[in-house]
Write a protein that holds these residues in place. Structure first.
Motif, PDB file in Angstrom:
ATOM      1  N   TYR A 137       0.750  -1.137  -0.075  1.00 20.20           N
ATOM      2  CA  TYR A 137       0.062  -0.004   0.031  1.00 20.20           C
ATOM      3  C   TYR A 137       0.875   1.155   0.058  1.00 20.20           C
ATOM      4  CZ  TYR A 137      -3.442  -3.420   1.398  1.00 20.20           C
ATOM      5  OH  TYR A 137      -4.252  -4.548   1.541  1.00 20.20           O
ATOM      6  N   ASP A 138       2.069   1.276   0.355  1.00 16.72           N
ATOM      7  CA  ASP A 138       2.706   2.444   0.757  1.00 16.72           C
ATOM      8  C   ASP A 138       4.116   2.504  -0.045  1.00 16.72           C
ATOM      9  OD1 ASP A 138       0.961   3.459   2.535  1.00 16.72           O
ATOM     10  OD2 ASP A 138       2.360   3.079   4.426  1.00 16.72           O
ATOM     11  N   LYS A 139       4.581   3.799  -0.260  1.00 17.66           N
ATOM     12  CA  LYS A 139       5.880   3.928  -1.154  1.00 17.66           C
ATOM     13  C   LYS A 139       6.588   4.924  -0.487  1.00 17.66           C
ATOM     14  CE  LYS A 139       4.255   2.148  -5.695  1.00 17.66           C
ATOM     15  NZ  LYS A 139       4.077   2.764  -7.042  1.00 17.66           N
ATOM     16  N   THR A 235       4.972  -5.662  26.598  1.00 21.19           N
ATOM     17  CA  THR A 235       4.572  -4.668  27.538  1.00 21.19           C
ATOM     18  C   THR A 235       4.814  -3.456  26.965  1.00 21.19           C
ATOM     19  OG1 THR A 235       6.713  -4.985  28.262  1.00 21.19           O
ATOM     20  CG2 THR A 235       5.216  -6.439  29.360  1.00 21.19           C
ATOM     21  N   LYS A 236       5.381  -3.061  25.781  1.00 19.51           N
ATOM     22  CA  LYS A 236       5.843  -1.901  25.611  1.00 19.51           C
ATOM     23  C   LYS A 236       4.727  -1.449  24.862  1.00 19.51           C
ATOM     24  CE  LYS A 236       9.415  -1.900  27.828  1.00 19.51           C
ATOM     25  NZ  LYS A 236       9.508  -0.899  29.129  1.00 19.51           N
ATOM     26  N   LEU A 237       4.068  -2.186  23.954  1.00 15.20           N
ATOM     27  CA  LEU A 237       3.225  -1.910  22.597  1.00 15.20           C
ATOM     28  C   LEU A 237       2.248  -2.903  22.351  1.00 15.20           C
ATOM     29  CD1 LEU A 237       2.461   0.395  20.468  1.00 15.20           C
ATOM     30  CD2 LEU A 237       4.037  -0.667  18.919  1.00 15.20           C
ATOM     31  N   CYS A 238       0.817  -2.424  22.046  1.00 14.03           N
ATOM     32  CA  CYS A 238      -0.104  -3.314  21.587  1.00 14.03           C
ATOM     33  C   CYS A 238      -1.022  -2.545  20.584  1.00 14.03           C
ATOM     34  CB  CYS A 238      -1.005  -3.697  22.815  1.00 14.03           C
ATOM     35  SG  CYS A 238      -2.449  -4.568  21.858  1.00 14.03           S
ATOM     36  N   SER A 239      -1.036  -3.299  19.531  1.00 15.84           N
ATOM     37  CA  SER A 239      -1.776  -2.467  18.388  1.00 15.84           C
ATOM     38  C   SER A 239      -2.725  -3.467  17.700  1.00 15.84           C
ATOM     39  CB  SER A 239      -1.044  -2.090  17.254  1.00 15.84           C
ATOM     40  OG  SER A 239      -1.657  -1.487  16.085  1.00 15.84           O
ATOM     41  N   LYS A 240      -3.969  -3.053  17.418  1.00 19.35           N
ATOM     42  CA  LYS A 240      -4.795  -4.108  16.813  1.00 19.35           C
ATOM     43  C   LYS A 240      -5.661  -3.605  15.501  1.00 19.35           C
ATOM     44  CE  LYS A 240      -6.500  -5.963  21.129  1.00 19.35           C
ATOM     45  NZ  LYS A 240      -7.740  -6.184  22.156  1.00 19.35           N
ATOM     46  N   ASN A 241      -5.837  -4.410  14.616  1.00 19.51           N
ATOM     47  CA  ASN A 241      -6.265  -3.999  13.261  1.00 19.51           C
ATOM     48  C   ASN A 241      -7.650  -3.600  13.241  1.00 19.51           C
ATOM     49  OD1 ASN A 241      -6.166  -3.582  10.293  1.00 19.51           O
ATOM     50  ND2 ASN A 241      -6.903  -5.642  10.138  1.00 19.51           N
ATOM     51  N   ILE A 242      -8.226  -2.608  13.932  1.00 18.60           N
ATOM     52  CA  ILE A 242      -9.637  -2.415  14.372  1.00 18.60           C
ATOM     53  C   ILE A 242     -10.038  -0.762  13.888  1.00 18.60           C
ATOM     54  CG2 ILE A 242      -9.669  -4.137  16.268  1.00 18.60           C
ATOM     55  CD1 ILE A 242      -9.559  -1.746  18.104  1.00 18.60           C
ATOM     56  N   GLY A 243      -9.029  -0.146  13.494  1.00 11.34           N
ATOM     57  CA  GLY A 243      -9.374   1.026  12.915  1.00 11.34           C
ATOM     58  C   GLY A 243     -10.305   1.164  11.759  1.00 11.34           C
ATOM     59  N   THR A 244     -11.417   1.983  11.649  1.00 14.46           N
ATOM     60  CA  THR A 244     -12.058   2.205  10.600  1.00 14.46           C
ATOM     61  C   THR A 244     -11.468   3.440   9.427  1.00 14.46           C
ATOM     62  OG1 THR A 244     -13.457   3.815  11.808  1.00 14.46           O
ATOM     63  CG2 THR A 244     -14.098   1.462  11.701  1.00 14.46           C
ATOM     64  N   SER A 245     -12.053   3.231   8.352  1.00 15.33           N
ATOM     65  CA  SER A 245     -11.674   4.485   7.313  1.00 15.33           C
ATOM     66  C   SER A 245     -12.300   5.674   7.722  1.00 15.33           C
ATOM     67  CB  SER A 245     -11.990   4.069   5.970  1.00 15.33           C
ATOM     68  OG  SER A 245     -13.354   3.999   5.928  1.00 15.33           O
ATOM     69  N   GLY A 246     -11.514   6.886   6.956  1.00 18.74           N
ATOM     70  CA  GLY A 246     -12.116   8.096   7.394  1.00 18.74           C
ATOM     71  C   GLY A 246     -11.267   9.131   7.450  1.00 18.74           C
ATOM     72  N   ASP A 271      -7.323   5.741   4.722  1.00 18.97           N
ATOM     73  CA  ASP A 271      -7.795   5.323   3.348  1.00 18.97           C
ATOM     74  C   ASP A 271      -8.159   3.765   3.079  1.00 18.97           C
ATOM     75  OD1 ASP A 271      -5.232   4.847   3.019  1.00 18.97           O
ATOM     76  OD2 ASP A 271      -5.142   5.920   1.338  1.00 18.97           O
ATOM     77  N   LEU A 272      -8.126   2.938   4.287  1.00 22.78           N
ATOM     78  CA  LEU A 272      -8.213   1.490   4.070  1.00 22.78           C
ATOM     79  C   LEU A 272      -9.652   1.237   5.028  1.00 22.78           C
ATOM     80  CD1 LEU A 272      -4.835  -0.217   4.255  1.00 22.78           C
ATOM     81  CD2 LEU A 272      -6.250   0.102   2.099  1.00 22.78           C
ATOM     82  N   SER A 273     -10.407   0.099   4.425  1.00 17.74           N
ATOM     83  CA  SER A 273     -11.398  -0.055   5.483  1.00 17.74           C
ATOM     84  C   SER A 273     -10.889  -0.520   6.957  1.00 17.74           C
ATOM     85  CB  SER A 273     -12.150  -1.228   4.974  1.00 17.74           C
ATOM     86  OG  SER A 273     -11.366  -2.296   4.717  1.00 17.74           O
ATOM     87  N   ALA A 274      -9.515  -1.062   6.905  1.00  9.48           N
ATOM     88  CA  ALA A 274      -9.189  -1.404   8.314  1.00  9.48           C
ATOM     89  C   ALA A 274      -7.849  -0.893   8.309  1.00  9.48           C
ATOM     90  CB  ALA A 274      -9.366  -2.970   8.444  1.00  9.48           C
ATOM     91  N   TRP A 275      -7.374  -0.534   9.628  1.00 13.98           N
ATOM     92  CA  TRP A 275      -6.073   0.098  10.071  1.00 13.98           C
ATOM     93  C   TRP A 275      -5.401  -0.253  11.243  1.00 13.98           C
ATOM     94  CZ3 TRP A 275      -5.793   4.039  13.445  1.00 13.98           C
ATOM     95  CH2 TRP A 275      -7.176   4.640  13.628  1.00 13.98           C
ATOM     96  N   GLN A 276      -4.445  -0.217  11.680  1.00  8.27           N
ATOM     97  CA  GLN A 276      -4.009  -0.658  12.853  1.00  8.27           C
ATOM     98  C   GLN A 276      -4.186   0.590  13.992  1.00  8.27           C
ATOM     99  OE1 GLN A 276      -3.048  -4.455  12.453  1.00  8.27           O
ATOM    100  NE2 GLN A 276      -2.568  -3.276  14.264  1.00  8.27           N
ATOM    101  N   LYS A 277      -4.901   0.329  15.136  1.00  9.72           N
ATOM    102  CA  LYS A 277      -5.135   1.134  16.250  1.00  9.72           C
ATOM    103  C   LYS A 277      -4.387   0.915  17.418  1.00  9.72           C
ATOM    104  CE  LYS A 277      -9.040   3.135  18.752  1.00  9.72           C
ATOM    105  NZ  LYS A 277      -9.109   4.611  18.158  1.00  9.72           N
ATOM    106  N   ILE A 278      -3.490   1.882  17.831  1.00 14.84           N
ATOM    107  CA  ILE A 278      -2.719   1.721  19.114  1.00 14.84           C
ATOM    108  C   ILE A 278      -3.546   1.653  20.332  1.00 14.84           C
ATOM    109  CG2 ILE A 278      -0.956   2.636  20.703  1.00 14.84           C
ATOM    110  CD1 ILE A 278       0.156   4.028  18.030  1.00 14.84           C
ATOM    111  N   TYR A 370       6.867   4.587  14.228  1.00 14.27           N
ATOM    112  CA  TYR A 370       5.730   3.990  13.792  1.00 14.27           C
ATOM    113  C   TYR A 370       4.470   4.655  13.689  1.00 14.27           C
ATOM    114  CZ  TYR A 370       1.553   0.946  13.647  1.00 14.27           C
ATOM    115  OH  TYR A 370       0.478   0.489  13.159  1.00 14.27           O
ATOM    116  N   THR A 371       4.095   4.813  12.394  1.00 12.54           N
ATOM    117  CA  THR A 371       3.092   5.665  12.102  1.00 12.54           C
ATOM    118  C   THR A 371       1.653   4.567  11.863  1.00 12.54           C
ATOM    119  OG1 THR A 371       3.331   5.882   9.801  1.00 12.54           O
ATOM    120  CG2 THR A 371       4.116   7.656  11.318  1.00 12.54           C
ATOM    121  N   THR A 372       0.491   5.166  12.398  1.00 11.50           N
ATOM    122  CA  THR A 372      -0.799   4.274  12.303  1.00 11.50           C
ATOM    123  C   THR A 372      -1.098   4.474  10.645  1.00 11.50           C
ATOM    124  OG1 THR A 372      -2.132   5.635  13.052  1.00 11.50           O
ATOM    125  CG2 THR A 372      -1.312   3.933  14.400  1.00 11.50           C
ATOM    126  N   PHE A 373      -0.873   5.781  10.133  1.00  9.98           N
ATOM    127  CA  PHE A 373      -1.428   6.132   8.892  1.00  9.98           C
ATOM    128  C   PHE A 373      -0.216   5.818   7.833  1.00  9.98           C
ATOM    129  CE2 PHE A 373       0.317   9.726  11.308  1.00  9.98           C
ATOM    130  CZ  PHE A 373       1.559  10.281  10.674  1.00  9.98           C
TER     131      PHE A 373
END
Length: 395
Positions: A137-139, A235-246, A271-278, A370-373
């Motif tokens: 997806y990215d460049k 213990t330092k980081l958790c991210s789940k693929n539950i973000g929504t587009s918009g 701009d994706l239907s799902a993205w990583q949310k911290i 790390y960027t979620t976007f």
């Protein structure tokens, strides 16, 4: 006899006055001269290597003959004015701690005059060797190229070879580059170990969105906390693929980044239907650079606190050949800055209170951003593009 005695007293009194006068005069002159420092100014505009993009937040500095630092930063338009002592000096321009991007200029400063530096002199040079893994997806490589810098494409097979990745100072992981995880989990176990070694020895990495899996485990993305794999402690980081587009309103949470950008609010297009949310992070380990305005959720984080036991000690990138050393210098107001200086200056700066190494974090750790976007140059990422330029130049 009485006249003779008075004559002697008069001579002694006169001698005392003359001696006192002769001593005071040069001392006063000497002290005045010692406290007078003649200075001039240097003005310029920090630009990317191809001369197309102004670079905000760059450190611009020099030293006098007693190794006192004269320091300023460029504004969002890349402009700066540096006050410096009269004489011939080396002017240093750097981003980050100066280990990956820097420029040196020879300049003669004249008393009460301003020397305008040409933009051909103030271009920020690439010192780092940069690699990237192609994503779905990215460049990020496109943004690197728009600044006039170069990056070498490598693959996950290359990431599994420690000797190969040790050639580089910075590695960019584009979203979706871990997509082949399920077909060869053993390969990615080696990759995770190698990335831990790379960062522990001073290499820096950037990952976007789903590629958080390189950090905390999982396949193409992470759907839960504490998954197998990765190299950053769970213990330092958790991210789940539950973000929504918009479109998401965001706030810049770092003063240095705000100065470099010239703004502290922006809108980011997820701009994706799902993205990583911290979901959660250790605030003592991670610094939040950008957060969601309405929820205060972290959207962009970085750390240089990574440590790992049992990792191989190996020179990274330019480290074996560099003649520059990172030091921490304290400015007036107790402001600390990390800079790279020629090795020959280090003993003198340490004698004035500087310390070797970055001002914060582990003494050997590189940075993890790390960027979620997303980071694709052609996509609709609003004004997040300039933030990603900052990421590139400050790794």
């Amino acid at each position: 006899m009485r006249k003779h005695y008075l004559f002697i007293l008069l001579c002694v009194f006169t001698l005392l006055i003359n001696c006192s006068g002769n001593d005071d005069s040069p001392l006063t002159s000497e002290n005045t001269a010692a406290t007078t420092v003649e200075t001039g100014k240097l003005s310029g505009k920090v630009m990317s290597q191809n001369g197309t993009k102004p670079i905000g937040g760059a450190s611009v500095f020099t030293f006098d003959d007693k190794y006192k630092i004269y320091y300023t930063t460029s504004d969002a338009d890349g402009k700066f004015i540096l006050e410096a002592p009269v004489g011939n000096h080396t002017i240093y321009i750097q981003t980050g701690n100066g280990s990956n991007f820097r420029t040196e200029i020879s300049a003669t400063v004249k008393n009460n005059e301003t020397l305008n530096l040409d933009v051909s002199q103030t271009k920020l040079n690439q010192v780092a060797k940069i690699a990237y893994v192609k994503g779905t997806y990215d460049k990020i490589e496109d943004i690197i190229q728009t600044l006039g810098y170069t990056a070498t494409e490598i693959t996950n097979n290359d990431l599994a070879n420690l000797t190969t990745i040790a050639q580089y100072d910075i590695i960019f992981l584009n979203c979706g580059s871990r997509s082949s995880y399920s077909s060869n989990p053993a390969l990615f176990a080696t990759i995770d170990t190698n990335l831990a070694t790379f960062v522990a020895n001073g290499g820096s990495i950037y990952a976007s969105d789903w590629d958080v899996a390189y950090l905390v485990g999982g396949a193409t993305n992470t759907n839960n906390c504490s998954l197998a794999g990765g190299f950053v402690p769970d213990t330092k980081l958790c991210s789940k693929n539950i973000g929504t587009s918009g479109m998401v309103a965001a706030t810049v949470n770092n003063a240095g980044l705000t100065t470099a950008l010239g703004f502290n609010t922006l809108t980011i297009d997820f701009d994706l239907s799902a993205w990583q949310k911290i979901i959660n992070y250790d605030p003592a380990y991670w610094e939040v650079l950008v957060k969601e305005t309405s929820t205060n959720d972290a959207l962009m984080i970085r750390t240089n606190h990574f440590t790992a036991t049992g990792t191989t000690t190996i020179p990274i990138g330019n480290a074996p050949t560099t003649t520059f050393v990172t030091v921490c210098i304290t400015l007036s107001g107790n402001i600390q800055i990390s800079l790279s200086v020629p090795q020959a200056l280090v003993p003198y700066l340490v004698a004035l209170g500087a310390t070797v190494g970055s001002c914060s974090g582990s003494s050997t750790s590189g940075y993890i951003y790390y960027t979620t976007f997303h980071n694709h140059a052609s996509g609709n990422i609003g004004n997040a593009g300039v933030i990603l330029q900052y990421v590139i130049l400050n790794l």
